[in-house]
Design an enzyme around this catalytic site. Sequence first.
Site, mmCIF file in Angstrom:
data_model
loop_
_atom_site.group_PDB
_atom_site.id
_atom_site.type_symbol
_atom_site.label_atom_id
_atom_site.label_comp_id
_atom_site.label_asym_id
_atom_site.label_seq_id
_atom_site.Cartn_x
_atom_site.Cartn_y
_atom_site.Cartn_z
ATOM 1 N N HIS A 1 0.845 -1.200 0.000
ATOM 2 C CA HIS A 1 0.000 0.000 0.000
ATOM 3 C C HIS A 1 0.881 1.252 0.000
ATOM 4 C CE1 HIS A 1 -2.681 3.151 1.472
ATOM 5 N NE2 HIS A 1 -3.638 2.434 0.884
ATOM 6 N N GLU B 1 -3.842 2.665 -7.099
ATOM 7 C CA GLU B 1 -4.298 3.678 -6.157
ATOM 8 C C GLU B 1 -3.211 4.748 -6.044
ATOM 9 O OE1 GLU B 1 -7.000 3.196 -2.428
ATOM 10 O OE2 GLU B 1 -4.970 2.688 -1.858
#
Length: 246
Positions: A98, A167
């Site tokens: 992430h 993302e």
Amino acid sequence: MTELAAPLSFTSTKMNLGRAGTVEWMERVILPCAPRLARLSFFVCLPYPLLSTARELLSGSGVGVGAQNTWTGGGNVTGEVSPCLLAELGCGHVMVGHAERRNLFGEDDSLVARKAAAASEAGLVPVVCVGEQQRVSTSAAARHTARQARAALENFAEDAPVLVLYEPGWAIGAERGASPEHAAEVLEELHRVETRARARFLYGGAVVAGTYTALRERGVWDGAALGRAVHDVGLLREVTAEMLAA
Ligand SMILES: O=C[C@H](O)COP(=O)(O)O
């Protein structure tokens, strides 16, 4: 063109909710929406100590549980959690790489690749997170993101399932996410470098009602990761209805 029956979706609560807050949120938002969330193969990625509680609460709801991170295997690594333990606890998915982990802990593509492989070997589906941290040109973002995905999946089993989440770091918590045009060019590059039959591609970052439809009009997106959209039952209903109708 690859077509899926229904898009996929998930969320991560990061460190935003404690135990009581997580239970309250699941009872107020997730469980009432569970039938439609199940149609999106929805899962919630939670802090390690909450995984068992969530498994119990969500049991029979059709909503899965995942972890926000893992390590590259088992053994003498103090403070980490192995993918095998996550599988034992009932996780189906685990996020790796992430933007926040890359940023705050300096996780690089090689570590992300080892985590993804270990997760897959343990029977989990890794969610490999990629994307540019800062706003750059679309072509630079596409090159950067594709390079990350290639590195993360270089030695990944050919026939194993994997979710690739685009993302962009700058879109997380932002007022607006990436434009559909920007995301489409990145996606095209991702499809070029990642051709495994069981790879699925999701977008994340400021997803609201309408985001998924706009993306789908410009490319084969398999789903979207939700952040703020899962805070409120009305908002979640709106976003998921739109995804299911897209
Ligand atoms: O890590 C990313 C978040 O899930 C995205 O959150 P957001 O949709 O609120 O920007």
